[in-house]
Design a protein around this motif. Structure first.
Motif, PDB file in Angstrom:
ATOM      1  N   THR A  29      38.654  37.425  26.702  1.00  0.00           N
ATOM      2  CA  THR A  29      38.640  38.339  27.841  1.00  0.00           C
ATOM      3  C   THR A  29      37.530  39.361  27.645  1.00  0.00           C
ATOM      4  N   THR A  30      36.891  39.741  28.747  1.00  0.00           N
ATOM      5  CA  THR A  30      35.855  40.760  28.659  1.00  0.00           C
ATOM      6  C   THR A  30      35.835  41.611  29.918  1.00  0.00           C
ATOM      7  N   CYS A  31      35.281  42.817  29.795  1.00  0.00           N
ATOM      8  CA  CYS A  31      35.037  43.608  30.990  1.00  0.00           C
ATOM      9  C   CYS A  31      33.657  43.220  31.505  1.00  0.00           C
ATOM     10  N   TRP A  32      33.550  43.093  32.823  1.00  0.00           N
ATOM     11  CA  TRP A  32      32.284  42.648  33.429  1.00  0.00           C
ATOM     12  C   TRP A  32      31.457  43.876  33.780  1.00  0.00           C
ATOM     13  N   SER A  33      30.872  44.483  32.765  1.00  0.00           N
ATOM     14  CA  SER A  33      30.153  45.740  32.973  1.00  0.00           C
ATOM     15  C   SER A  33      28.688  45.479  33.289  1.00  0.00           C
ATOM     16  N   GLY A  34      28.009  46.513  33.721  1.00  0.00           N
ATOM     17  CA  GLY A  34      26.557  46.436  33.877  1.00  0.00           C
ATOM     18  C   GLY A  34      26.064  46.063  35.259  1.00  0.00           C
ATOM     19  N   PHE A  43      32.259  44.443  45.955  1.00  0.00           N
ATOM     20  CA  PHE A  43      33.143  43.295  45.702  1.00  0.00           C
ATOM     21  C   PHE A  43      34.032  43.578  44.493  1.00  0.00           C
ATOM     22  N   LEU A  44      33.455  44.108  43.435  1.00  0.00           N
ATOM     23  CA  LEU A  44      34.211  44.419  42.222  1.00  0.00           C
ATOM     24  C   LEU A  44      35.299  45.445  42.513  1.00  0.00           C
ATOM     25  N   ARG A  45      34.939  46.458  43.295  1.00  0.00           N
ATOM     26  CA  ARG A  45      35.842  47.581  43.541  1.00  0.00           C
ATOM     27  C   ARG A  45      36.936  47.245  44.554  1.00  0.00           C
ATOM     28  N   ASP A  46      36.546  46.517  45.612  1.00  0.00           N
ATOM     29  CA  ASP A  46      37.455  46.375  46.748  1.00  0.00           C
ATOM     30  C   ASP A  46      38.139  45.023  46.862  1.00  0.00           C
ATOM     31  N   ASP A  47      37.503  44.004  46.385  1.00  0.00           N
ATOM     32  CA  ASP A  47      37.962  42.666  46.765  1.00  0.00           C
ATOM     33  C   ASP A  47      38.445  41.774  45.635  1.00  0.00           C
ATOM     34  N   MET A  48      37.987  42.021  44.425  1.00  0.00           N
ATOM     35  CA  MET A  48      38.393  41.125  43.339  1.00  0.00           C
ATOM     36  C   MET A  48      39.739  41.575  42.790  1.00  0.00           C
ATOM     37  N   VAL A  72      40.157  36.459  37.070  1.00  0.00           N
ATOM     38  CA  VAL A  72      40.185  37.926  37.057  1.00  0.00           C
ATOM     39  C   VAL A  72      41.539  38.366  36.514  1.00  0.00           C
ATOM     40  N   VAL A  73      41.528  39.256  35.526  1.00  0.00           N
ATOM     41  CA  VAL A  73      42.795  39.723  34.948  1.00  0.00           C
ATOM     42  C   VAL A  73      43.001  41.231  35.123  1.00  0.00           C
ATOM     43  N   ARG A  74      41.987  41.930  35.572  1.00  0.00           N
ATOM     44  CA  ARG A  74      42.170  43.350  35.863  1.00  0.00           C
ATOM     45  C   ARG A  74      41.280  43.724  37.031  1.00  0.00           C
ATOM     46  N   GLU A  75      41.843  44.440  37.988  1.00  0.00           N
ATOM     47  CA  GLU A  75      41.053  44.795  39.153  1.00  0.00           C
ATOM     48  C   GLU A  75      40.053  45.909  38.815  1.00  0.00           C
ATOM     49  N   GLY A  76      39.220  46.249  39.791  1.00  0.00           N
ATOM     50  CA  GLY A  76      38.112  47.177  39.571  1.00  0.00           C
ATOM     51  C   GLY A  76      38.498  48.513  38.959  1.00  0.00           C
ATOM     52  N   TRP A 101      29.728  53.152  39.377  1.00  0.00           N
ATOM     53  CA  TRP A 101      29.793  51.698  39.143  1.00  0.00           C
ATOM     54  C   TRP A 101      31.162  51.257  38.667  1.00  0.00           C
ATOM     55  N   GLN A 102      31.470  50.015  38.996  1.00  0.00           N
ATOM     56  CA  GLN A 102      32.801  49.468  38.709  1.00  0.00           C
ATOM     57  C   GLN A 102      32.685  48.167  37.933  1.00  0.00           C
ATOM     58  N   MET A 103      33.783  47.831  37.273  1.00  0.00           N
ATOM     59  CA  MET A 103      33.838  46.522  36.626  1.00  0.00           C
ATOM     60  C   MET A 103      35.253  45.967  36.743  1.00  0.00           C
ATOM     61  N   VAL A 104      35.394  44.688  36.488  1.00  0.00           N
ATOM     62  CA  VAL A 104      36.718  44.060  36.408  1.00  0.00           C
ATOM     63  C   VAL A 104      36.807  43.414  35.034  1.00  0.00           C
TER      64      VAL A 104
END
Length: 167
Positions: A29-34, A43-48, A72-76, A101-104
DNA sequence: GCCAACGTTGGC
DNA sequence: GCCAACGTTGGC
């Protein structure tokens, strides 16, 4: 009422964070940063949402390809790499008070036995309208239709396995 | 290494 | 608010 599962494609340069890096991460598992593009951020913040399917794409190199899937295991949530001065994606306008900025978080699902190169995908009718195949498409977080997602999986599972070393 | 496509910046 | 200049992405 439960929201329907959605599907996404995430791009990464394998030199930066490949699917093998994901496989080697704790809990795979990883956070999708950057991500530093507003459309992708939205998309990261609102929809995933957790449970959504992800196609994992390697860009650049000699063979750009979809190489596997994740979930996806954690929302934005706030991407804290944005205010780390030494981070490659440092953004002086971002701060804990104003993250911008956001990540999931995503977890590996499957590494395909053989990558599905762009070249192959371009020949598939079901994928004709896929964002990834649009000329000049640069978005690093893209929505994928259910039909496209399923077509990609079908292709991946139809591809003959490469010689796998016997252990 | 080239270059098309696209996003962002900043002068006006 | 327009738009030219510039930077980045990413396939080829």
């Amino acid at each position: 009422m439960a929201r329907a599962r959605r599907f996404w494609l995430l791009k990464t340069e394998p030199e930066s964070f490949s699917i093998h890096d994901l496989a080697a991460s704790p809990n795979q598992t990883t956070c999708w940063s950057g991500v530093r593009n507003y459309q992708a951020r939205n998309f990261l913040r609102d929809d995933m949402k957790p449970g959504d399917g992800v196609l994992y794409y390697h860009s650049g190199g000699d063979q750009p390809a979809i190489v596997g899937t994740a979930v996806v295991v954690r929302e934005g949530y706030a991407d804290d790499t944005a205010w780390r001065k030494n981070d490659h994606h440092y953004d002086p306008k971002a701060s804990p008070e104003n993250p911008i900025w956001q990540m999931v978080d995503i977890r590996l699902e499957e590494i395909f036995d053989a990558p599905l190169p762009l070249e192959t995908l371009r020949g598939v009718q079901a994928l004709e309208k896929m964002e990834l195949l649009r000329r000049g498409s640069r978005l690093s977080v893209q929505p994928v239709s259910k039909a496209e997602y399923e077509a990609v999986l079908k292709l991946a599972h139809a591809t003959p396995k490469k010689n796998r070393s016997k252990k």
